[in-house]
Scaffold this active site. Structure first.
Site, PDB file in Angstrom:
ATOM      1  CB  THR A   1      -1.180   2.313  11.521  1.00 32.88           C
ATOM      2  OG1 THR A   1      -2.329   1.506  11.777  1.00 32.88           O
ATOM      3  CG2 THR A   1       0.026   1.647  12.196  1.00 32.88           C
ATOM      4  CG  ASP A   2      -6.181   2.515  13.673  1.00 29.91           C
ATOM      5  OD1 ASP A   2      -5.457   1.689  13.076  1.00 29.91           O
ATOM      6  OD2 ASP A   2      -7.430   2.567  13.501  1.00 29.91           O
ATOM      7  CD  GLU A   3      -3.459  -2.665  12.272  1.00 30.79           C
ATOM      8  OE1 GLU A   3      -2.624  -3.530  12.564  1.00 30.79           O
ATOM      9  OE2 GLU A   3      -4.263  -2.774  11.335  1.00 30.79           O
TER      10      GLU A   3
ATOM     11  CE  LYS B   1       3.473   2.442   9.811  1.00 30.38           C
ATOM     12  NZ  LYS B   1       4.063   3.140   8.615  1.00 30.38           N
TER      13      LYS B   1
ATOM     14  CE1 TYR C   1       1.851  -1.902   8.877  1.00 32.10           C
ATOM     15  CE2 TYR C   1      -0.053  -2.089  10.332  1.00 32.10           C
ATOM     16  CZ  TYR C   1       0.684  -1.366   9.391  1.00 32.10           C
ATOM     17  OH  TYR C   1       0.261  -0.119   8.999  1.00 32.10           O
TER      18      TYR C   1
HETATM   19  P1  NAD Z   1       0.763  -0.191   0.349  1.00 32.00           P
HETATM   20  O1  NAD Z   1       1.230  -1.529   0.779  1.00 32.00           O
HETATM   21  O2  NAD Z   1      -0.338  -0.079  -0.639  1.00 32.00           O
HETATM   22  O3  NAD Z   1       1.992   0.644  -0.243  1.00 32.00           O
HETATM   23  C1  NAD Z   1       3.259   0.641   0.343  1.00 32.00           C
HETATM   24  C2  NAD Z   1       4.235   1.252  -0.649  1.00 32.00           C
HETATM   25  O4  NAD Z   1       5.530   1.301  -0.046  1.00 32.00           O
HETATM   26  C3  NAD Z   1       4.377   0.442  -1.943  1.00 32.00           C
HETATM   27  O5  NAD Z   1       4.395   1.299  -3.050  1.00 32.00           O
HETATM   28  C4  NAD Z   1       5.722  -0.261  -1.768  1.00 32.00           C
HETATM   29  O6  NAD Z   1       6.367  -0.562  -2.994  1.00 32.00           O
HETATM   30  C5  NAD Z   1       6.480   0.779  -0.963  1.00 32.00           C
HETATM   31  N1  NAD Z   1       7.592   0.212  -0.198  1.00 32.00           N
HETATM   32  C6  NAD Z   1       7.585  -0.915   0.574  1.00 32.00           C
HETATM   33  N2  NAD Z   1       8.801  -1.110   1.119  1.00 32.00           N
HETATM   34  C7  NAD Z   1       9.585  -0.089   0.699  1.00 32.00           C
HETATM   35  C8  NAD Z   1      10.928   0.278   0.931  1.00 32.00           C
HETATM   36  N3  NAD Z   1      11.729  -0.474   1.709  1.00 32.00           N
HETATM   37  N4  NAD Z   1      11.404   1.389   0.347  1.00 32.00           N
HETATM   38  C9  NAD Z   1      10.628   2.139  -0.469  1.00 32.00           C
HETATM   39  N5  NAD Z   1       9.345   1.837  -0.737  1.00 32.00           N
HETATM   40  C10 NAD Z   1       8.829   0.741  -0.152  1.00 32.00           C
HETATM   41  O7  NAD Z   1       0.418   0.569   1.693  1.00 32.00           O
HETATM   42  P2  NAD Z   1      -0.685   1.670   2.038  1.00 32.00           P
HETATM   43  O8  NAD Z   1      -1.908   0.989   2.478  1.00 32.00           O
HETATM   44  O9  NAD Z   1      -0.728   2.678   0.964  1.00 32.00           O
HETATM   45  O10 NAD Z   1      -0.015   2.308   3.348  1.00 32.00           O
HETATM   46  C11 NAD Z   1       0.845   3.429   3.246  1.00 32.00           C
HETATM   47  C12 NAD Z   1       1.261   3.870   4.639  1.00 32.00           C
HETATM   48  O11 NAD Z   1       0.110   4.209   5.410  1.00 32.00           O
HETATM   49  C13 NAD Z   1       1.990   2.797   5.447  1.00 32.00           C
HETATM   50  O12 NAD Z   1       3.016   3.414   6.172  1.00 32.00           O
HETATM   51  C14 NAD Z   1       0.923   2.238   6.377  1.00 32.00           C
HETATM   52  O13 NAD Z   1       1.511   1.736   7.554  1.00 32.00           O
HETATM   53  C15 NAD Z   1       0.101   3.473   6.632  1.00 32.00           C
HETATM   54  N6  NAD Z   1      -1.325   3.250   6.948  1.00 32.00           N
HETATM   55  C16 NAD Z   1      -2.086   2.442   6.150  1.00 32.00           C
HETATM   56  C17 NAD Z   1      -3.446   2.308   6.432  1.00 32.00           C
HETATM   57  C18 NAD Z   1      -4.368   1.447   5.575  1.00 32.00           C
HETATM   58  O14 NAD Z   1      -5.496   1.233   5.948  1.00 32.00           O
HETATM   59  N7  NAD Z   1      -3.937   0.959   4.422  1.00 32.00           N
HETATM   60  C19 NAD Z   1      -4.005   2.989   7.530  1.00 32.00           C
HETATM   61  C20 NAD Z   1      -3.180   3.792   8.325  1.00 32.00           C
HETATM   62  C21 NAD Z   1      -1.838   3.924   8.006  1.00 32.00           C
HETATM   63  O1  DAU Z   2      -5.987   0.286  11.030  1.00 29.89           O
HETATM   64  C1  DAU Z   2      -5.055   0.686  10.063  1.00 29.89           C
HETATM   65  C2  DAU Z   2      -4.477  -0.536   9.411  1.00 29.89           C
HETATM   66  O2  DAU Z   2      -5.498  -1.084   8.602  1.00 29.89           O
HETATM   67  C3  DAU Z   2      -3.229  -0.248   8.580  1.00 29.89           C
HETATM   68  O3  DAU Z   2      -2.213   0.202   9.418  1.00 29.89           O
HETATM   69  C4  DAU Z   2      -2.782  -1.518   7.840  1.00 29.89           C
HETATM   70  O4  DAU Z   2      -1.689  -1.228   6.985  1.00 29.89           O
HETATM   71  C5  DAU Z   2      -3.930  -2.041   7.026  1.00 29.89           C
HETATM   72  O5  DAU Z   2      -3.567  -3.261   6.416  1.00 29.89           O
HETATM   73  C6  DAU Z   2      -5.171  -2.245   7.900  1.00 29.89           C
HETATM   74  O6  DAU Z   2      -4.979  -3.352   8.814  1.00 29.89           O
HETATM   75  P1  DAU Z   2      -6.163  -4.379   9.139  1.00 29.89           P
HETATM   76  O7  DAU Z   2      -5.580  -5.643   9.589  1.00 29.89           O
HETATM   77  O8  DAU Z   2      -7.196  -3.758   9.996  1.00 29.89           O
HETATM   78  O9  DAU Z   2      -6.776  -4.481   7.650  1.00 29.89           O
HETATM   79  P2  DAU Z   2      -7.230  -5.725   6.753  1.00 29.89           P
HETATM   80  O10 DAU Z   2      -7.847  -5.157   5.533  1.00 29.89           O
HETATM   81  O11 DAU Z   2      -6.174  -6.750   6.598  1.00 29.89           O
HETATM   82  O12 DAU Z   2      -8.378  -6.368   7.653  1.00 29.89           O
HETATM   83  C7  DAU Z   2      -9.494  -5.597   8.089  1.00 29.89           C
HETATM   84  C8  DAU Z   2     -10.357  -6.498   8.961  1.00 29.89           C
HETATM   85  O13 DAU Z   2     -10.904  -7.536   8.143  1.00 29.89           O
HETATM   86  C9  DAU Z   2      -9.591  -7.198  10.055  1.00 29.89           C
HETATM   87  O14 DAU Z   2     -10.408  -7.315  11.202  1.00 29.89           O
HETATM   88  C10 DAU Z   2      -9.310  -8.588   9.481  1.00 29.89           C
HETATM   89  C11 DAU Z   2     -10.525  -8.831   8.603  1.00 29.89           C
HETATM   90  N1  DAU Z   2     -10.287  -9.677   7.406  1.00 29.89           N
HETATM   91  C12 DAU Z   2      -9.272  -9.338   6.574  1.00 29.89           C
HETATM   92  C13 DAU Z   2      -8.987 -10.103   5.462  1.00 29.89           C
HETATM   93  C14 DAU Z   2      -7.845  -9.746   4.538  1.00 29.89           C
HETATM   94  C15 DAU Z   2     -11.100 -10.780   7.145  1.00 29.89           C
HETATM   95  O15 DAU Z   2     -12.053 -11.069   7.885  1.00 29.89           O
HETATM   96  N2  DAU Z   2     -10.829 -11.524   6.037  1.00 29.89           N
HETATM   97  C16 DAU Z   2      -9.789 -11.256   5.202  1.00 29.89           C
HETATM   98  O16 DAU Z   2      -9.598 -12.019   4.215  1.00 29.89           O
END
Ligand code: NAD
Ligand code: DAU
Length: 332
Positions: free
Chosen positions: A121-123, A149, A145
């Site tokens: 992730t970019d985070e 990562k 988190y």
């Molecule tokens: P998500 O929370 O929707 O899905 C995570 C999945 O991992 C689920 O199916 C969960 O059951 C499984 N999981 C959790 N713990 C586990 C374990 N110990 N063993 C096996 N499976 C397990 O997440 P997502 O948003 O699809 O993110 C997927 C990946 O992409 C993550 O690694 C996250 O850090 C990365 N990522 C997410 C975003 C975003 O915006 N959502 C952006 C950049 C990177």
């Molecule tokens: O940047 C990549 C990341 O994006 C991934 O690595 C993470 O897994 C994913 O959860 C996401 O993280 P963020 O914290 O950026 O996403 P989230 O959707 O939780 O929040 C996006 C923005 O919105 C953030 O600035 C917080 C704000 N927010 C979020 C929620 C849930 C609100 O203002 N209100 C809310 O209720």
């Protein structure tokens, strides 16, 4: 290819599995712990092309079962992913995102898997006031988190340098699209708007995120899987940057609601102000984002409108409890 997709029952992993089966003709094995965020129904349309192994990546026996007679590559999406949950309970984040990554890397090394892709992730770069992160930017995570990562990423790098395991790391910006669990900003706001509920915006709503449609991320990962150089990191960033309040206003407009639904609530502790991810390196491999934000958001809202059977059980189950605990007092 025969791919092991860890965390493939979650949001991005299931979209990626669908792309690999439909666009590449792959056979996929999904290893997933099925936490609150993992749902077998996310893979239902893939039929026999996807096999689900229910288990945790930190369990070496389950990992060995999933690898079976062998796979061409492991793509690891499995993670605890929600920043707010990492603030209230960080343990599971370290267990899965750090220790789980280590178990997978060790299994890849000892069973001779040719390629290992870590989804990150970019985070991990922290917040940036101006300009964009490159793959050379320092790792300065802010939340439990993102720190977990970053820990996973460092272990991946160590397996490349120490054992010459063919690893690549793919760092994505904020994804959105179908099948996203409604704890995250866009699906939360979409479902609340569709129900006429308040939209809880943290702080002043001016935090900036770099939105990437989930299918574009999947295509980026496929480019890195096929062409990424071993040991390298590739950023995959969305085509646009928006403040949270701009995103919320667009959702309200597209769902026919007024701004009276917006509720500014207490800010997230340690809230990163801005992410901006430079993607020149993956562009050089031939990738380009294809879906603009307005179009992707419309597709996402349409999907949630048309798939109430997917989110209804979520909204009435674990998520309701989480929502009430996390937002209850703030939203009255
Ligand atoms: P998500 O929370 O929707 O899905 C995570 C999945 O991992 C689920 O199916 C969960 O059951 C499984 N999981 C959790 N713990 C586990 C374990 N110990 N063993 C096996 N499976 C397990 O997440 P997502 O948003 O699809 O993110 C997927 C990946 O992409 C993550 O690694 C996250 O850090 C990365 N990522 C997410 C975003 C975003 O915006 N959502 C952006 C950049 C990177
Ligand atoms: O940047 C990549 C990341 O994006 C991934 O690595 C993470 O897994 C994913 O959860 C996401 O993280 P963020 O914290 O950026 O996403 P989230 O959707 O939780 O929040 C996006 C923005 O919105 C953030 O600035 C917080 C704000 N927010 C979020 C929620 C849930 C609100 O203002 N209100 C809310 O209720």
């Amino acid at each position: 290819m025969r791919l092991l997709i860890c965390g493939g029952a979650g949001f991005i992993g299931s979209n990626f599995a669908r792309q690999r089966v439909n666009d590449h003709g792959d056979e996929v094995v999904v290893l997933d712990k099925l936490t609150y965020a993992g749902r077998p129904e996310n893979l239902a349309d893939l039929g026999a092309a996807a096999t689900l192994v229910h288990g945790a990546i930190e369990d070496p026996a389950k990992v060995a079962e999933a690898i079976g007679e062998g796979v061409d590559a492991i793509v690891n999406f499995a993670a605890e992913t929600h920043v707010d949950r990492s603030i209230s309970g960080p343990d599971a984040f370290v267990e899965t995102n750090v220790r789980g990554s280590l178990v997978l890397l060790e299994a890849a090394r000892t069973s001779g898997v040719a390629r290992y892709v870590q989804i990150s992730t970019d985070e991990v770069y922290g917040s940036i006031a101006e300009g964009s992160f490159t793959e050379e930017s320092p790792i300065v995570p802010s939340s439990p988190y993102s720190a977990s990562k970053a820990g996973g990423d460092l272990l991946v790098q160590s397996y490349f340098h120490t054992y010459r395991l063919e690893t690549v790391i793919c760092r994505g910006s904020n994804n959105y699209g179908p099948y996203q669990y409604p704890e995250k900003l866009i699906p939360l706001m979409v479902l609340n708007a569709l129900h006429g509920d308040k939209l809880p915006v943290y702080g002043d709503g001016l935090n900036v995120r770099n939105w990437l449609f989930v299918e574009d991320f999947g295509r980026g990962i496929s480019h890195v899987l096929a062409h990424g150089a071993p040991g390298e990191v590739y950023n995959v960033g969305g085509p646009s940057e928006s403040t949270n309040i701009e995103v919320v206003r667009e959702i309200l407009a597209q769902t026919g609601n007024g701004e009276s639904l917006i509720d500014y609530i207490t800010d997230r502790p340690g809230h990163d102000r801005r992410y901006s991810l430079g993607s020149e390196k993956v562009r050089a491999l031939g990738w380009e984002a294809q879906v603009g934000f307005e179009d992707g958001l419309k597709r996402t809202i349409d999907w949630y409108r048309d798939n109430a059977a997917w989110w209804e059980p979520i909204r009435s189950g674990e998520f309701r409890e989480y929502y009430e605990k996390h937002y209850g007092r703030a939203l009255g």
